[in-house]
Write a protein that holds these residues in place. Structure first.
Motif, mmCIF file in Angstrom:
data_model
loop_
_atom_site.group_PDB
_atom_site.id
_atom_site.type_symbol
_atom_site.label_atom_id
_atom_site.label_comp_id
_atom_site.label_asym_id
_atom_site.label_seq_id
_atom_site.Cartn_x
_atom_site.Cartn_y
_atom_site.Cartn_z
ATOM 1 N N MET A 1 0.837 -1.195 0.000
ATOM 2 C CA MET A 1 0.000 0.000 0.000
ATOM 3 C C MET A 1 0.878 1.254 0.000
ATOM 4 O O MET A 1 1.988 1.266 0.550
ATOM 5 N N ASN A 2 0.341 2.339 -0.588
ATOM 6 C CA ASN A 2 1.067 3.609 -0.620
ATOM 7 C C ASN A 2 1.289 4.178 0.777
ATOM 8 O O ASN A 2 2.175 5.021 0.978
ATOM 9 N N TRP A 3 0.491 3.735 1.732
ATOM 10 C CA TRP A 3 0.642 4.247 3.101
ATOM 11 C C TRP A 3 2.032 3.996 3.644
ATOM 12 O O TRP A 3 2.556 4.779 4.435
ATOM 13 N N TRP A 4 2.661 2.898 3.202
ATOM 14 C CA TRP A 4 3.984 2.551 3.724
ATOM 15 C C TRP A 4 5.059 3.524 3.240
ATOM 16 O O TRP A 4 6.150 3.574 3.808
ATOM 17 N N LEU A 5 4.761 4.324 2.216
ATOM 18 C CA LEU A 5 5.750 5.293 1.741
ATOM 19 C C LEU A 5 5.852 6.504 2.657
ATOM 20 O O LEU A 5 6.852 7.219 2.636
ATOM 21 N N ILE A 6 4.822 6.749 3.461
ATOM 22 C CA ILE A 6 4.839 7.884 4.391
ATOM 23 C C ILE A 6 4.677 7.404 5.825
ATOM 24 O O ILE A 6 4.411 8.200 6.724
ATOM 25 N N SER A 7 4.841 6.098 6.069
ATOM 26 C CA SER A 7 4.599 5.527 7.394
ATOM 27 C C SER A 7 5.657 5.994 8.389
ATOM 28 O O SER A 7 6.851 5.780 8.169
ATOM 29 N N PRO A 8 5.274 6.624 9.490
ATOM 30 C CA PRO A 8 6.260 7.054 10.508
ATOM 31 C C PRO A 8 7.055 5.889 11.111
ATOM 32 O O PRO A 8 8.235 6.079 11.422
#
Length: 316
Positions: A219-226
């Protein structure tokens, strides 16, 4: 014939006696001098042989202890004063001459040693150049073999595990291999091959309707995941495209490192926990690899059984 007088005859006899006595004395003196000269020559010969043996030992020591050769050379061929203003006896003169003869022989031996040492250095340089040429040739041959090997695939897919899809190109398979090898995960290459086969069938440009992209359906979320802030491999992670095969694999490696630290396991020793975390996003602590709910047993293991190395027994 005139007869000589008694006085004349006495005078002649006296001269003959004086002549004979002087001749005998000279002969005795000559014999004494010859014996003295013979003794001196014998003594000189013995001294010369002793000095030659001593010089031979010194030369052998000089050859063994190369670190002290300069000091020994200076001691062996140090200049000596032969001529003196005062009187020099015959024995002293013979000793000086013998010393000079020994010095000349020592110089000849040292010159021969220097010549041999120079030849040894030249041969050593030739051997070094030959070794460098051989090393360069072996590297070139290794590169040629690697290039030829990379034209072949890494894996063979059996039992229709690709489900009607074509087998992935060798370039894509070797890309996955190189990335895992670079980041110390080459032991998980078989696991990643099975995961990619199950998730996307090696189609790096595919996406699902639920927001998953690329080879490993990330998922694209992992590219901005803290949580992945301390595990980023590159600084341009925000601009990655998960439909790019390299970006997708790098992001998966970052997720794996994060899961290992957070849930305290080793993906190499316990790959089933990594597969479970990647597929569900849940904690893999209770996943033993044998339960029915574990994705490892249901998905990864059957896929891995149908993927074999292109060259059996080959290891990087």
């Amino acid at each position: 014939m005139k007869r000589k007088s008694a006085a004349e005859e006495g005078h002649i006899k006296q001269k003959r006696v004086i002549y004979e006595s002087s001749y005998v004395g000279k002969m005795k003196l000559v014999r004494r001098l010859n014996r003295l000269s013979l003794d001196i020559r014998r003594q000189n010969r013995r001294d010369m042989f002793a000095k030659l043996k001593r010089a031979r030992r010194q030369i052998l020591v000089a050859l063994i202890y190369l670190s002290l050769i300069s000091a020994i050379i200076f001691q062996l061929i140090s200049p000596r004063t032969i001529y003196h203003t005062r009187f020099v006896t015959e024995q002293q003169f013979v000793e000086v001459v013998n010393d000079e003869i020994i010095s000349e022989r020592e110089r000849a031996l040292m010159d021969q040693y220097d010549y041999l040492l120079g030849r040894y250095d030249a041969i050593s340089r030739m051997l070094a150049d030959s070794n460098q040429a051989n090393t360069a040739l072996m590297q070139e041959l290794a590169e040629i073999r690697d290039a030829q090997r990379r034209t072949q695939p890494r894996w063979i897919f059996n039992n229709n595990v690709m489900r009607g899809h074509r087998d992935p190109s060798p370039d894509l398979q070797w890309l996955v291999h190189d990335l895992l090898y670079e980041h110390g995960l080459i032991e998980l290459e078989h696991v990643f091959a099975a995961m990619i086969t199950y998730e996307s069938h090696w189609r790096y440009g595919v996406s699902s309707g639920r927001g998953h992209f690329g080879l490993l359906q990330i998922m694209n979320w992992w590219l901005i995941s803290p949580p992945l802030a301390n595990f980023r491999i590159t600084d341009d992670f925000r601009g990655r495209n998960l439909l790019n095969a390299e970006h997708n694999i790098l992001t998966a490696i970052e997720m794996l490192r994060f899961a290992e630290i957070r849930y305290e396991f080793s993906a190499i020793e316990e790959p089933h926990k990594w597969v479970h975390y990647h597929s569900t996003g849940n904690s893999p602590r209770n996943c033993s690899g044998n339960t029915r709910c574990c994705y490892w047993r249901r998905l990864a293991v059957p896929t891995m059984r149908n993927i074999e190395p292109f060259v059996p027994g080959y290891e990087e």
